[in-house]
Design a protein around this motif. Structure first.
Motif, PDB file in Angstrom:
ATOM      1  N   GLY A 168       0.765  -1.286  -0.132  1.00 46.67           N
ATOM      2  CA  GLY A 168       0.168  -0.088   0.009  1.00 46.67           C
ATOM      3  C   GLY A 168       0.660   1.080   0.176  1.00 46.67           C
ATOM      4  O   GLY A 168       0.531   2.138  -0.605  1.00 46.67           O
ATOM      5  N   ASP A 169       2.164   1.117   0.273  1.00 45.72           N
ATOM      6  CA  ASP A 169       2.749   2.256   0.550  1.00 45.72           C
ATOM      7  C   ASP A 169       3.748   2.953  -0.764  1.00 45.72           C
ATOM      8  O   ASP A 169       3.781   3.947  -0.854  1.00 45.72           O
ATOM      9  N   GLN A 170       3.640   1.890  -1.712  1.00 48.16           N
ATOM     10  CA  GLN A 170       4.397   2.140  -2.924  1.00 48.16           C
ATOM     11  C   GLN A 170       3.510   2.811  -3.727  1.00 48.16           C
ATOM     12  O   GLN A 170       2.205   2.824  -3.720  1.00 48.16           O
ATOM     13  N   PHE A 171       4.031   3.217  -5.081  1.00 49.59           N
ATOM     14  CA  PHE A 171       3.254   3.673  -6.234  1.00 49.59           C
ATOM     15  C   PHE A 171       2.397   2.706  -6.647  1.00 49.59           C
ATOM     16  O   PHE A 171       3.028   1.665  -6.810  1.00 49.59           O
ATOM     17  N   VAL A 172       1.186   3.261  -7.199  1.00 48.54           N
ATOM     18  CA  VAL A 172       0.336   2.156  -7.305  1.00 48.54           C
ATOM     19  C   VAL A 172       0.654   1.242  -8.435  1.00 48.54           C
ATOM     20  O   VAL A 172       0.689  -0.005  -8.407  1.00 48.54           O
ATOM     21  N   LEU A 173       1.562   1.784  -9.501  1.00 42.23           N
ATOM     22  CA  LEU A 173       1.824   0.910 -10.852  1.00 42.23           C
ATOM     23  C   LEU A 173       3.003  -0.073 -10.265  1.00 42.23           C
ATOM     24  O   LEU A 173       3.021  -1.272 -10.774  1.00 42.23           O
ATOM     25  N   THR A 174       3.771   0.463  -9.432  1.00 40.69           N
ATOM     26  CA  THR A 174       5.111  -0.367  -8.990  1.00 40.69           C
ATOM     27  C   THR A 174       4.360  -1.681  -8.137  1.00 40.69           C
ATOM     28  O   THR A 174       4.741  -2.795  -8.214  1.00 40.69           O
ATOM     29  N   SER A 175       3.386  -1.124  -7.325  1.00 36.48           N
ATOM     30  CA  SER A 175       2.815  -2.460  -6.263  1.00 36.48           C
ATOM     31  C   SER A 175       2.131  -3.488  -7.197  1.00 36.48           C
ATOM     32  O   SER A 175       2.075  -4.655  -7.062  1.00 36.48           O
ATOM     33  N   TRP A 176       1.489  -2.885  -8.201  1.00 33.40           N
ATOM     34  CA  TRP A 176       0.653  -3.525  -9.317  1.00 33.40           C
ATOM     35  C   TRP A 176       1.630  -4.567 -10.137  1.00 33.40           C
ATOM     36  O   TRP A 176       1.427  -5.778 -10.020  1.00 33.40           O
ATOM     37  N   LEU A 177       2.905  -3.984 -10.596  1.00 25.85           N
ATOM     38  CA  LEU A 177       3.808  -4.853 -11.084  1.00 25.85           C
ATOM     39  C   LEU A 177       4.362  -5.979 -10.263  1.00 25.85           C
ATOM     40  O   LEU A 177       4.625  -7.232 -10.518  1.00 25.85           O
ATOM     41  N   LEU A 178       4.675  -5.543  -8.936  1.00 24.56           N
ATOM     42  CA  LEU A 178       5.259  -6.568  -8.074  1.00 24.56           C
ATOM     43  C   LEU A 178       4.249  -7.674  -7.694  1.00 24.56           C
ATOM     44  O   LEU A 178       4.715  -8.775  -7.593  1.00 24.56           O
ATOM     45  N   ARG A 179       2.982  -7.187  -7.664  1.00 23.40           N
ATOM     46  CA  ARG A 179       1.644  -8.309  -7.388  1.00 23.40           C
ATOM     47  C   ARG A 179       1.847  -9.176  -8.541  1.00 23.40           C
ATOM     48  O   ARG A 179       1.824 -10.539  -8.348  1.00 23.40           O
TER      49      ARG A 179
END
Lengths: 295, 867
Positions: free
Chosen positions: B388-399
């Motif tokens: 949740g703390d990261q930028f939306v796109l980064t966290s989406w990519l990580l997911r």
């Protein structure tokens, strides 16, 4: 000579060769016997003491209050009861506690779901019964043992006053009846979920009414039968088809009539769906025609 | 089959495989029966045993499957011994109180219970199937049957008996013959044919025939037939007897001189045993072998052609028996260790060798701790948490990356048909969310520390201690380290079972954990030793509260020394005391009421609850652990409390305690005290300048079962509801939601709309808490409860779920609880099958209707064209 150890009992299926003790079917004296001899020789000298012991012993059962009870209304079979760690030995999972001012004891339940407590002094007791597998109508009684050794039981539901009208004298002939009203459900019911889902669906009314269900099923079978027949018995299906020439004929005729004058008109449905952007279609005239008519 | 149906089938199989991954039941109960003291072999498949935990058990051994068929807990009875009936169907146990019980071996059901039948002096015998004939109460021969007890003969030192269809004969040591019928009626002593029977000369009794050293006496016809075999004789059924002289076995009909069967063995006969029912045989023991002479046909027809002899070698060191079902088996069994029995059986055609291993732990100081996490899973978990703390796109990519890697791991495990530890760890939800715990404890018998997995009950690791440090005092877990504190030392373990440190200490009195620091207190002094110092230094001063029988004392830990700060001596005897558990989190400071005011909770992390007994009063005192000041007191005027059954638990702003009263009625009561702060200040307060004014509400409830212990559940952040786990006397672990045990339930007026809005799930007050089967955590598995049974709770990374274990000498049970239901995890009741069926039906419906729709569209086009 003493090596022979004949075995005295009938209907046996097993011979045991024991290394710990051979008592009961050996001729060697029991380890306790020597002790007994000395004790008994003393006893024999006092015959009066012996008879007193016997009398006291046999009377001890008859005198003093006693509670007799049995479970009634038990399920006929073990159906619906999940066997626990002790298999179907539900008796071992019943805890009966008789608590009085002077003593409290746990009473075991036998295979026939009967129990008894003997030798109770006059006074008030509480009998609480808890079965791990069965729901009981009432699980607590106040037991009153009078000075005349008459025992009465009064129902006493948890958190409620004594149900005085339920007072009943209990004896070996009229034991306390513990009524079983059901089995304890430890798991939420998963069965019947599908039928419940069907009944709650928009078409639920069909399944809630028996007549509708019958009609629905009959219709379904009638609809599905020709297709099933094609797989099961193609010859019969062919025969039936042949017996319906008019319908077949009409269909054929229609197809013929429709397909003859405008063979190139088959694409319109596709074309009208895909819209005008698909310009590569072979007959651009047709969608134009359609759209014109719609307009 | 069309290609698409293959595809559909494949899709279904893949989908179900993924879902089945977590579709296992998450509770288990392991019955512990103890180590075997005495056992008997029933058949090649089962034995009955008596264990050191006073459990009578039947153990079943099938192909790779050893299990307890049934067990009867007799720990309340000082059992002396048990005896199996000749046909193996019944078992009689007798104890030193004079109780005699008859059990059915197939089910473990109690058939007869005889109370005060007298001390059994001679191993009992069986008459008329379930009749127990015994010499008890000194010198009385008793027949116990169908709940009755009949005196057969007084003044007897020894007796022998036999049964002939519906009559039994008992010969006492005086030579008197008593005839006993099934109902126990006795025909008093008689002499047979006018001559005395010398008791010491009797060799055998069977079917109404007495064999003495010189004659056979037929009791029914009162005739005697002399013989010259002296003592080498034994009786068989149908009027036959055998003699064994030297190495020769002869079978002869009584009254005849010609043997019907003769066989000479290679060695001298040492011992002969016989039995007859399903299969009749004579077992001849020589020095090295046992020869089973099968006599089925001979005893009926008198023809010796069909006699068959099996020979098995004999091992004196093991217990052996001859058992028959379809075959005649020779079964040998011996205990290879206190918890294992090896069962070797052989018949003419088959041999079999199995070992029964009993689960047995003598566990002390149970701890429920997290499983050790690998570095990879820690990083993974961290990335999930901080998504949740990261930028939306980064966290989406990580997911996406994580999901793809999981899929890849799963597919590769699918392809290789083996789940490697690494893939299973990343893939298992249990390890990701900490749903799997370790139940660690010290086993006193093998001087080891054992850890079991809470999901399966399997042993995760066992570490034996090389040295003994005396008795175990306690066990403490802190920061992934386990401390097992003994009388004269401490052993430090990591979560993988590795010993980090062993240390010898002077005589230890206790060990405790304050503010994350672990201390050991020494006996005979006020010195302590720091085992572990917390990295968090926000709590510089460590306070300790110690409760004795008469007083409660507060200490401050300073430079490895205890300095007494306060002492409180209550008026009465201290029954139990408890300080607020430090691991409980409170997420809310108060209850938001319907009128938008807040009812603030009295939250004091240093609260100490003390229950004392003052005359006929049960007194609850709440003290502040730092200052020692009394913050609250509540008294119950209740007579006759059973002080041994009092249990206390506290969390958040409430205290719950249970006690069993016998006046006015015998009933189990539960009292709830909720504490609220009338004078709540927004500024953080210290214990020394607190302005709180406590407003307490209290209610008492009645439960229909006797409660042995209460434990409060907790979760990671304390957001979800709390439940109270009540362990009852009849073996249920009942989860009682706190909103049922709410002291603010309305009892003096009608419940209003505002009341419903004021409290979560407000109900009108009803003293009786209903018994609900679904609240029982252990479901159908009854737990054997003792007074020191511990209920352990541990939070998981999922806020909804906590792990619960109940452990004692008799069983270990583990499960998970979800007091606020499974909002963040798929419930185990979630019906994946139904979901799949629905999806499949919809897909089929789509595929079927597709051509119809196409043709309908076509038709509509044509119709439009026609217009």
């Amino acid at each position: 000579m003493s090596e022979l150890k004949p075995y005295n009992n009938t209907d046996t299926c097993t011979i045991e060769k024991k290394f710990r003790d051979g008592a009961f079917y050996t001729r060697e004296p029991h380890p306790h016997t020597t002790l007994l001899v000395s004790r008994n020789s003393l006893r024999e000298s006092t015959d009066s003491m012996l008879s007193f012991t016997v009398l006291l012993y046999l009377l001890s059962v008859a005198v003093a209050g006693s509670v007799y009870g049995r479970f009634t209304g038990l399920p006929e079979t073990s159906r619906g009861i999940a066997p626990g760690r002790n298999g179907l030995n539900f008796q071992s999972r019943i805890l009966i506690q008789l608590e009085g001012s002077t003593k409290s004891e746990a009473i075991p339940v036998d295979k026939k779901f009967k129990f008894r407590a003997l030798g109770l002094d006059p006074g008030l007791y509480q009998l609480s019964i808890d079965s791990y597998d069965f729901e009981l109508k009432n699980s607590k009684w106040q037991i009153e043992v009078s000075n005349e050794d008459e025992t009465a039981a009064v129902e006493h539901a948890t958190g409620k006053p004594l149900n005085v009208t339920s007072r009943a004298i209990i004896s070996a002939e009229n034991p306390l009846e513990v009524k079983v009203v059901g089995t304890t459900q430890y798991y939420e019911d998963l069965e019947g979920g599908l039928s419940k889902m069907l009944q709650d669906s928009p078409f639920g009314f069909i399944f809630r009414n028996r007549t509708y269900t019958t009609i629905f099923v009959v219709c379904l079978i009638t609809m599905a039968l020709p297709y099933v027949l094609l797989f099961v018995n193609p010859e019969l299906a062919e025969q039936i088809n042949q017996k319906q020439p008019p319908a077949k004929y009409v269909v054929k005729e229609e197809v013929e009539v429709l397909s003859k004058p405008q063979p190139q008109q088959r694409p319109p449905s596709q074309v009208s769906q895909r819209g005008a952007s698909q310009s590569s279609l072979p007959a651009p005239r047709v969608p134009a025609q359609g759209s014109k008519r719609r307009a | 089959m069309k290609p698409w149906s293959f595809f559909l089938w494949y899709l279904c199989s893949v989908v179900s495989a993924t879902f089945m991954e977590d579709a296992f039941v998450r509770d288990w109960l392991k019955p512990l029966v103890g180590s075997v003291e005495k056992f008997d072999i029933l058949s090649p498949l089962s034995i009955v045993a008596w264990t050191d935990l006073s459990q009578l058990v039947k153990l079943n051994v099938e192909e790779n499957n050893t299990h307890v068929d049934w067990r009867v807990d007799l720990s309340q009875k000082p059992i002396v011994d048990y005896k199996l009936s000749p046909n193996n169907q019944f078992l009689v146990s007798y104890d030193s109180n004079g109780d005699v019980d008859l059990w059915e071996t197939s089910t473990g059901s109690l058939i007869q219970h005889h109370k005060n039948a007298g001390l059994v002096e001679k191993n009992p015998g069986f008459l008329y199937e379930t009749g127990i004939i015994t010499l008890s109460g000194g010198d009385l021969v008793l027949l116990l049957n169908n709940g009755d007890r009949k005196l057969i003969a007084p003044g007897v030192k020894d007796f022998r008996f036999c049964q002939q269809t519906d009559l039994a004969y008992i010969v006492t040591n005086h030579g008197d013959v008593f005839t006993v019928s099934a109902d126990g009626s006795t025909i008093s002593p008689s002499t047979v044919g006018g001559h005395d029977i010398k008791y010491l000369e009797i060799i055998d009794m069977k079917d109404g025939v007495i064999a003495t050293t010189s004659e056979f006496i037929k009791l029914e016809s009162e005739t005697t037939i002399a013989h010259s075999f002296h003592e080498k004789v034994g009786l068989l059924s149908n009027g036959y007897f055998y003699t064994a002289i030297g190495s020769k076995l002869e079978i002869v009909k009584i009254g005849s001189d010609v043997p019907v069967f003769t066989h000479s063995f290679e060695e001298d006969i040492k011992n002969v045993e016989t039995k007859d029912s399903v299969a009749a045989f004579v077992a001849v023991y020589t020095a090295t072998d046992v020869h089973i002479v099968v006599l089925n046909d001979l005893l009926i027809t008198g023809v010796s052609d069909a006699v068959n002899i099996q020979t098995h070698s004999l091992n004196k060191a093991v217990k052996s028996t001859i058992s028959c079902n379809d075959h005649i088996w020779f079964v040998e069994a011996h205990t290879t260790s206190p918890t294992a029995i090896r069962l070797a059986s052989s018949s003419q055609d088959y041999t079999d060798d199995k070992t029964i291993i009993l689960d047995h732990y003598s566990g002390r100081s149970f701890l429920l701790v997290d499983k050790p996490q690998s570095e990879g899973s820690k990083i993974l978990f961290h990335s999930v948490l901080n998504a949740g703390d990261q930028f939306v796109l980064t966290s989406w990519l990580l997911r996406i990356k994580r999901h793809l890697s999981e899929l890849g791991a799963y597919l590769s495990s699918f392809a290789t048909h083996s789940v490697s530890p690494a893939t299973s760890e990343t893939f298992s939800r249990e390890s990701q969310f900490g749903l799997g715990k370790l139940l660690a404890f010290y086993d006193t018998q093998i001087n080891s520390v054992i850890a079991l997995e809470s999901e399966s009950g399997k042993v995760s690791w066992t570490t034996s201690l090389q040295r003994g440090f005396g008795d175990l005092i306690t066990a403490i877990d802190s920061n992934d380290v386990l401390y097992f504190v003994f009388e004269s030392g401490v052993v430090k373990f990591d979560l993988n079972g590795k010993i980090l440190k062993e240390e010898t200490l002077p005589l230890v009195r206790s060990a405790f954990k304050v503010n994350g620091n672990v201390f050991v207190r020494f006996a005979n002094s006020k010195n302590v030793k720091v085992l572990e110092l917390s990295k968090d230094s926000s709590q510089p001063i460590n306070y300790l509260v110690e409760a004795g029988k008469q007083s409660i004392t507060g200490f401050e830990v300073k430079d490895e020394h205890l300095m007494q700060t306060w002492s409180h001596i209550p008026k009465g005897r201290i029954i139990t005391s408890l300080s607020m558990p430090s691991y409980h989190q409170s997420a809310s400071a108060g209850i938001a009421r319907s009128d938008k005011t807040i009812l603030y909770k009295y939250l004091n992390r240093n609260l100490v609850a003390v229950l004392t007994e003052v005359k006929n009063q049960l007194v609850l005192e709440l003290l502040d652990g730092i200052t020692g000041s009394q913050v609250f007191i509540q008294k119950h005027d209740v007579a006759n409390i059973d002080y041994t059954t009092i249990s206390l638990t506290m969390a958040d702003n409430w205290i719950v305690y249970s006690y069993y009263v016998s006046e006015p009625y015998w009933e189990q009561r539960i009292t709830v005290v909720d504490l609220f702060d009338e004078n709540h200040s927004a500024v953080a307060q210290s214990a020394f300048n607190s302005t709180s004014a406590i407003q307490a509400s209290s209610k008492t409830f009645i439960y229909s079962e006797r409660i042995v212990s209460l434990t409060s559940t907790y979760s990671k952040h304390g957001i979800t509801l709390k439940s109270i786990i009540a362990l009852t006397a009849n073996g249920r672990a009942v989860e009682l939601p706190k909103f049922i045990l709410n002291s603010r339930r309305i009892d003096d007026r009608e419940i209003k709309q505002n009341d419903l809005l004021d409290d979560f799930r407000m109900l009108a007050y009803d003293p009786v808490i209903p018994k609900v089967g679904a609240q029982v955590l252990n479901h159908v598995d009854k737990i054997l409860v003792t007074r020191d049974t511990k209920v352990l709770v541990k939070d998981t990374e999922l806020e909804s779920t906590s792990v619960v274990c109940v452990a004692n000498d008799f069983n270990i049970f583990c499960s998970t609880i979800q007091p606020s239901l499974s909002y963040d995890v798929l419930s185990s009741k979630f019906d994946k099958f139904k979901l799949l069926v629905t999806m499949a039906i919809l897909l089929v419906a789509y595929l079927i209707t597709k051509p119809f729709v196409a043709s309908k569209k076509l038709n509509s086009q044509w119709i439009e064209d026609d217009i």
